[in-house]
Write a protein that holds these residues in place. Structure first.
Motif, PDB file in Angstrom:
ATOM      1  N   ASN A  68       0.991  -1.097  -0.149  1.00 17.10           N
ATOM      2  CA  ASN A  68      -0.102   0.180  -0.161  1.00 17.10           C
ATOM      3  C   ASN A  68       0.914   1.172  -0.072  1.00 17.10           C
ATOM      4  OD1 ASN A  68      -1.766   2.056   0.347  1.00 17.10           O
ATOM      5  ND2 ASN A  68      -3.015   0.959   1.834  1.00 17.10           N
ATOM      6  N   THR A 105     -17.010  -1.505  -5.441  1.00 16.26           N
ATOM      7  CA  THR A 105     -16.385  -0.730  -4.262  1.00 16.26           C
ATOM      8  C   THR A 105     -16.922   0.644  -4.115  1.00 16.26           C
ATOM      9  OG1 THR A 105     -14.764  -2.359  -3.971  1.00 16.26           O
ATOM     10  CG2 THR A 105     -14.659  -0.520  -2.566  1.00 16.26           C
ATOM     11  N   THR A 108     -20.094   1.851  -2.978  1.00 17.30           N
ATOM     12  CA  THR A 108     -20.419   1.844  -1.471  1.00 17.30           C
ATOM     13  C   THR A 108     -19.928   2.912  -0.750  1.00 17.30           C
ATOM     14  OG1 THR A 108     -18.584   0.475  -0.982  1.00 17.30           O
ATOM     15  CG2 THR A 108     -20.432  -0.740  -1.849  1.00 17.30           C
ATOM     16  N   LEU A 109     -18.969   3.755  -1.309  1.00 13.07           N
ATOM     17  CA  LEU A 109     -18.117   4.810  -0.392  1.00 13.07           C
ATOM     18  C   LEU A 109     -19.157   5.915  -0.091  1.00 13.07           C
ATOM     19  CD1 LEU A 109     -14.981   4.986  -2.499  1.00 13.07           C
ATOM     20  CD2 LEU A 109     -15.616   3.529  -0.241  1.00 13.07           C
ATOM     21  N   GLN A 150      -9.471   6.232   4.436  1.00  9.37           N
ATOM     22  CA  GLN A 150     -10.311   5.028   4.640  1.00  9.37           C
ATOM     23  C   GLN A 150     -10.965   4.701   3.355  1.00  9.37           C
ATOM     24  OE1 GLN A 150     -13.315   5.292   7.533  1.00  9.37           O
ATOM     25  NE2 GLN A 150     -13.377   3.065   7.953  1.00  9.37           N
ATOM     26  N   GLU A 151     -11.788   5.538   2.573  1.00 10.43           N
ATOM     27  CA  GLU A 151     -12.284   5.335   1.483  1.00 10.43           C
ATOM     28  C   GLU A 151     -11.126   4.832   0.319  1.00 10.43           C
ATOM     29  OE1 GLU A 151     -16.255   8.148   1.569  1.00 10.43           O
ATOM     30  OE2 GLU A 151     -14.319   8.947   1.405  1.00 10.43           O
ATOM     31  N   ASP A 153      -8.314   3.338   0.867  1.00  5.75           N
ATOM     32  CA  ASP A 153      -7.871   2.238   1.282  1.00  5.75           C
ATOM     33  C   ASP A 153      -8.701   1.072   0.691  1.00  5.75           C
ATOM     34  OD1 ASP A 153      -5.456   2.942   2.442  1.00  5.75           O
ATOM     35  OD2 ASP A 153      -6.168   3.147   4.600  1.00  5.75           O
ATOM     36  N   LYS A 154     -10.003   1.551   0.966  1.00  4.69           N
ATOM     37  CA  LYS A 154     -11.073   0.346   0.627  1.00  4.69           C
ATOM     38  C   LYS A 154     -10.870  -0.018  -0.973  1.00  4.69           C
ATOM     39  CE  LYS A 154     -14.669   0.992   3.780  1.00  4.69           C
ATOM     40  NZ  LYS A 154     -16.218   1.225   4.160  1.00  4.69           N
ATOM     41  N   LEU A 155     -10.804   1.013  -1.797  1.00  3.98           N
ATOM     42  CA  LEU A 155     -10.474   1.002  -3.275  1.00  3.98           C
ATOM     43  C   LEU A 155      -9.118   0.054  -3.386  1.00  3.98           C
ATOM     44  CD1 LEU A 155     -11.541   4.199  -4.896  1.00  3.98           C
ATOM     45  CD2 LEU A 155     -12.863   2.260  -4.648  1.00  3.98           C
ATOM     46  N   GLU A 157      -7.795  -2.025  -1.534  1.00  6.44           N
ATOM     47  CA  GLU A 157      -7.941  -3.595  -1.190  1.00  6.44           C
ATOM     48  C   GLU A 157      -8.675  -4.268  -2.072  1.00  6.44           C
ATOM     49  OE1 GLU A 157     -10.316  -3.384   2.359  1.00  6.44           O
ATOM     50  OE2 GLU A 157      -8.703  -2.627   3.517  1.00  6.44           O
ATOM     51  N   ALA A 158      -9.525  -3.718  -2.943  1.00  8.64           N
ATOM     52  CA  ALA A 158     -10.351  -4.164  -4.143  1.00  8.64           C
ATOM     53  C   ALA A 158      -9.402  -4.352  -5.332  1.00  8.64           C
ATOM     54  CB  ALA A 158     -11.362  -3.247  -4.662  1.00  8.64           C
TER      55      ALA A 158
END
Length: 286
Positions: A68, A105, A108-109, A150-151, A153-155, A157-158
């Protein structure tokens, strides 16, 4: 060290003990040529910036967290939607919002207008000129929206999951099989059709990180073009894998600081230096 001394030394030190046969030819037939041309870049090369070495970060943070950080540097980490290559709305660590897994993903943000999501879904169906125009419109619609870490990081992860899936698909197909020739010599022969579902997990974390970085950068189809690199890694011949990274168009065509994609060459060199160090460590332990 003079090339006439360095090359034989490198070949003697890192050449696999067994012969490897791929496509009916000796896989290492051009090793001397590669060492002459590119070995010095590995041995005397420097990382593109201080603190960009992956190995210590993996040891301290773990593979995913280290990647990351590493990819945030390589790809950039943007809090607003921008256009990558003029035609693709992108966010965070190089996340293309037109890609199905990213868009799933992304939705969902925040609460986005239905029309915006439909525009993103339809980008791949457009011509280049139409896509560029639509991407500009999408960029404007998101101009005042900032996304949190945080948002992002979610992307990431995808994206990481898809990059890992692409790597495993490219990596697990094909194995080196031991064969005994009529003269009694034992060799390794490449079987490109056989699948080893555990091949990926057998690799050191640093090697997996280098492969994942390559997958993020090139995508699955681009990664599969690094055929000799993947074969070298699967032979655990990390010196040869390093040479193959530098034997790529990505590196050779962008070595000059004035080249528009010079950052791509630096990215390949950094990875080659890491793999070169790993090869040395393994040889020192023998």
């Amino acid at each position: 060290m003079e090339i006439k001394e360095r090359v034989p030394l490198a070949i003697a030190r890192f050449q696999p003990q067994e012969k490897h046969i791929a496509d009916l030819t000796d896989f290492n037939r051009d090793r001397e040529k590669l060492e002459k041309e590119l070995g010095k870049d590995i041995d005397e090369g420097k990382f593109s910036a201080p603190g960009r070495e992956l190995a210590p970060d993996i040891a301290g943070r773990g593979l995913t967290a280290a990647l990351n950080k590493h990819l945030s540097y390589r790809e950039g980490r943007k809090e607003k939607v921008y256009r990558d290559g003029k035609s693709w709305p992108t966010l965070g660590v190089g996340a293309n919002l037109a890609e199905e897994h990213i868009l799933a993903t992304f939705k969902t943000l925040k609460k986005f207008p239905k029309e915006v999501i439909e525009d993103l879904q339809g980008l791949k169906k457009l011509s280049d000129s139409e896509r560029e125009k639509k991407a500009k419109d999408i960029e404007k619609q998101f101009a005042n929206i900032t996304f949190s870490n945080q948002e992002i990081d979610k992307l990431f992860e995808a994206s990481f999951q898809v990059a890992e899936k692409d790597v495993k698909e490219a990596f697990n197909k094909g194995v080196w099989e031991e064969r005994r020739l009529k003269n009694g010599e034992t060799v390794k022969v490449w079987n490109g059709q056989k699948v080893d579902s555990k091949a990926w997990e057998k690799q050191p974390e640093l090697v997996r990180a280098v492969c994942l970085d390559l997958s993020f950068n090139t995508g699955g189809p681009g990664l599969r073009k690094y055929k000799s690199f993947l074969r070298a890694v699967k032979a655990e011949d990390y010196r040869r894998a390093a040479l193959e990274l530098l034997n790529s168009k990505d590196y050779k065509d962008n070595k000059k600081k004035t080249d528009p994609n010079h950052g791509l060459a630096l990215r390949r060199l950094d990875a080659a230096i890491e793999l070169g160090k790993l090869a040395e460590e393994r040889e020192n332990k023998r």
